[in-house]
Design a protein around this motif. Structure first.
Motif, mmCIF file in Angstrom:
data_model
loop_
_atom_site.group_PDB
_atom_site.id
_atom_site.type_symbol
_atom_site.label_atom_id
_atom_site.label_comp_id
_atom_site.label_asym_id
_atom_site.label_seq_id
_atom_site.Cartn_x
_atom_site.Cartn_y
_atom_site.Cartn_z
ATOM 1 N N SER A 1 56.623 24.436 54.843
ATOM 2 C CA SER A 1 58.065 24.548 55.099
ATOM 3 C C SER A 1 58.793 25.130 53.894
ATOM 4 N N VAL A 2 58.425 24.668 52.693
ATOM 5 C CA VAL A 2 59.060 25.176 51.476
ATOM 6 C C VAL A 2 58.747 26.657 51.284
ATOM 7 N N VAL A 3 57.511 27.047 51.561
ATOM 8 C CA VAL A 3 57.101 28.448 51.409
ATOM 9 C C VAL A 3 57.908 29.348 52.337
ATOM 10 N N VAL A 4 58.111 28.912 53.568
ATOM 11 C CA VAL A 4 58.871 29.720 54.522
ATOM 12 C C VAL A 4 60.345 29.779 54.123
ATOM 13 N N GLU A 5 60.859 28.708 53.538
ATOM 14 C CA GLU A 5 62.224 28.758 53.005
ATOM 15 C C GLU A 5 62.324 29.804 51.896
ATOM 16 N N ASP A 6 61.293 29.885 51.064
ATOM 17 C CA ASP A 6 61.261 30.913 50.019
ATOM 18 C C ASP A 6 61.233 32.313 50.626
ATOM 19 N N LEU A 7 60.528 32.451 51.740
ATOM 20 C CA LEU A 7 60.480 33.742 52.422
ATOM 21 C C LEU A 7 61.874 34.147 52.894
ATOM 22 N N ALA A 8 62.615 33.198 53.439
ATOM 23 C CA ALA A 8 63.978 33.488 53.891
ATOM 24 C C ALA A 8 64.853 33.925 52.723
ATOM 25 N N VAL A 9 64.657 33.295 51.557
ATOM 26 C CA VAL A 9 65.421 33.675 50.366
ATOM 27 C C VAL A 9 65.045 35.087 49.929
ATOM 28 N N GLN A 10 63.762 35.419 49.985
ATOM 29 C CA GLN A 10 63.317 36.763 49.614
ATOM 30 C C GLN A 10 63.962 37.828 50.494
ATOM 31 N N ILE A 11 64.025 37.547 51.779
ATOM 32 C CA ILE A 11 64.591 38.525 52.711
ATOM 33 C C ILE A 11 66.078 38.705 52.460
ATOM 34 N N GLY A 12 66.737 37.644 52.066
ATOM 35 C CA GLY A 12 68.152 37.738 51.725
ATOM 36 C C GLY A 12 69.044 37.551 52.930
ATOM 37 N N ALA A 13 69.348 38.617 53.620
ATOM 38 C CA ALA A 13 70.241 38.552 54.772
ATOM 39 C C ALA A 13 69.580 37.779 55.911
ATOM 40 N N PRO A 14 70.373 37.070 56.688
ATOM 41 C CA PRO A 14 69.809 36.358 57.843
ATOM 42 C C PRO A 14 69.093 37.316 58.786
ATOM 43 N N ILE A 15 67.962 36.867 59.303
ATOM 44 C CA ILE A 15 67.191 37.701 60.220
ATOM 45 C C ILE A 15 67.789 37.574 61.615
ATOM 46 N N PRO A 16 68.242 38.687 62.175
ATOM 47 C CA PRO A 16 68.812 38.603 63.527
ATOM 48 C C PRO A 16 67.718 38.314 64.544
ATOM 49 N N PRO A 17 68.028 37.538 65.563
ATOM 50 C CA PRO A 17 67.022 37.287 66.602
ATOM 51 C C PRO A 17 66.707 38.587 67.339
ATOM 52 N N PRO A 18 65.478 38.780 67.779
ATOM 53 C CA PRO A 18 64.370 37.808 67.748
ATOM 54 C C PRO A 18 63.558 37.851 66.461
ATOM 55 N N GLY A 19 63.968 38.617 65.436
ATOM 56 C CA GLY A 19 63.241 38.670 64.179
ATOM 57 C C GLY A 19 62.932 40.092 63.755
ATOM 58 N N LEU A 20 62.208 40.213 62.630
ATOM 59 C CA LEU A 20 61.792 41.513 62.112
ATOM 60 C C LEU A 20 60.409 41.865 62.636
ATOM 61 N N PRO A 21 60.097 43.159 62.718
ATOM 62 C CA PRO A 21 58.724 43.532 63.081
ATOM 63 C C PRO A 21 57.733 42.916 62.098
ATOM 64 N N LEU A 22 56.632 42.442 62.606
ATOM 65 C CA LEU A 22 55.639 41.771 61.773
ATOM 66 C C LEU A 22 55.200 42.651 60.608
ATOM 67 N N ALA A 23 55.067 43.951 60.843
ATOM 68 C CA ALA A 23 54.612 44.864 59.790
ATOM 69 C C ALA A 23 55.535 44.827 58.576
ATOM 70 N N LYS A 24 56.844 44.628 58.795
ATOM 71 C CA LYS A 24 57.792 44.603 57.684
ATOM 72 C C LYS A 24 57.761 43.282 56.913
ATOM 73 N N LEU A 25 57.166 42.275 57.497
ATOM 74 C CA LEU A 25 57.104 40.971 56.842
ATOM 75 C C LEU A 25 55.839 40.775 56.013
#
Length: 376
Positions: free
Chosen positions: A307-331
């Motif tokens: 859970s903490v790691v995924v929170e860090d991922l959200a911080v890395q991305i910066g802007a909120p991810i609009p639903p339904p999300g980003l393409p997997l390749a970009k992540l």
């Protein structure tokens, strides 16, 4: 004169005898009480000396345990984490794959990749990115728990030795002898994962990641919650592949004699059985550790760190991810980078601190030190 004395004795004989009897009894009582008082003083003095001796031994035990804890915190875990980081980065390096994609775009003299080659390369990046981060989550979590288990078991053994032995010199002698061999050899098993277990761990984790990710296409959108769910699914799949708690073999040597032989060979460069020490105590400690680890103490810790790691991922991305999300390749690049903070040195690693501060983890070690079976 003699007649008067006899008359006096005759008249007062009873009183004189009673007085002498009382005086004699008083003197005897005094001697008895004085003897009893002296005996009590000796007993109290002996008790004070024994308490003082016990206090000295307790202080020696506390000092020894603190030294073991210090070695674990300042040497054992930092060294093991440093080596673990280098092994994971080496075994799960994806830079050559990203370079292959860049070259395949015609940005160099290398020929362009065919569609199939490009697809296969992206698939490898997908699998290895998740494998690297999930392997780091598992390895960091289990290694930090393992080192704490080591110290707790050693502390309990010191306490039990103290409780069994009444001769302080005998206890100190036995403790000193063991501290020179068994304690250090046992603590040294902390790098067994990075030295001997990491390849098998990565292979099985990659199988788990391949199974979970096979239906996830590179163009498919993925949100933060789905990234977390994917990580947890890979962890669950991995643990399912490790039948009968075989994952413990990645952390703890199965056989103390074989492990001691490996250490003798690695230290001398050749097979020298004369370098082998008495491994009976080491085998006992390793056996107890395997039993403790089999109690499945890491599930909550793994979920918390994921859970903490995924929170860090959200911080890395910066802007909120609009639903339904980003393409997997970009992540994928950001997913792979999540492994770096997971494998930081312990004093800089927030994930290790989080695990140590979890109430259920602290409670488990409290029960373990008391030799009581914790409820998990």
């Amino acid at each position: 004169m003699l007649a008067s004395a006899r008359g006096f004795w005759g008249r007062h004989r009873r009183k004189i005898l009673v007085s002498l009897g009382v005086a004699g009894a008083g003197y005897a009582a005094y001697r008895y009480l004085d003897s009893h008082r002296r005996q009590l003083v000796r007993v109290e003095q002996r008790a004070l000396e024994e308490r003082a001796a016990e206090e000295i031994i307790k202080n020696q035990l506390q000092t020894h345990f603190e030294n073991v804890q210090k070695i674990s915190d300042t040497t054992t875990l930092p060294f093991a984490m440093h080596y673990l980081r280098s092994r994971i980065m080496e075994e799960l390096d994806i830079s050559h794959l990203t370079e292959k994609l860049m070259h395949g775009k015609g940005e160099s003299s290398a020929p362009a990749l065919t569609p199939k080659e490009k697809y296969d390369t992206w698939e490898k990046i997908k699998i290895l990115s998740f494998t690297r981060t999930v392997s780091s989550i598992w390895a960091m979590t289990l290694l930090s728990l393992y080192v704490r288990v080591q110290v707790t078991i050693l502390g309990r053994h010191l306490y039990l030795d103290f409780a069994r032995v009444t001769d302080g010199a005998q206890l100190q002698e036995g403790s000193d002898t063991f501290s020179k061999s068994g304690h250090k050899d046992f603590l040294a098993t902390a790098d067994y994962l990075a030295t001997y277990g990491i390849n098998a761990l990565i292979t099985k984790m990659q199988h788990a990641a391949t199974e979970i990710l096979k239906e996830k296409q590179l163009k498919d959108p993925m949100g933060i919650d789905e990234v977390l769910e994917t990580i947890l699914q890979i962890l669950k799949q991995f643990m399912g592949l490790c039948e009968d708690n075989s994952w413990i073999n990645y952390l703890v040597p199965e056989n103390a004699n074989v492990y001691a032989q490996l250490m003798a060979v690695s230290s001398s460069g050749f097979d020298d059985s004369s370098l082998l020490k008495d491994v009976r105590k080491l085998d006992q400690l390793m056996s107890e550790t395997r039993i403790v680890l089999s109690r499945n103490i890491m599930d909550r810790s793994l979920k918390k760190i994921a859970s903490v790691v995924v929170e860090d991922l959200a911080v890395q991305i910066g802007a909120p991810i609009p639903p339904p999300g980003l393409p997997l390749a970009k992540l994928l690049a950001k997913v792979a980078q999540l492994s770096l903070p997971l494998l930081e040195e312990p004093d800089k690693n927030k994930h290790i601190q989080i695990i140590r501060s979890m109430p259920e983890v602290e409670l488990f070690y409290t029960f373990l030190y008391a030799n009581m079976p914790p409820e998990t």
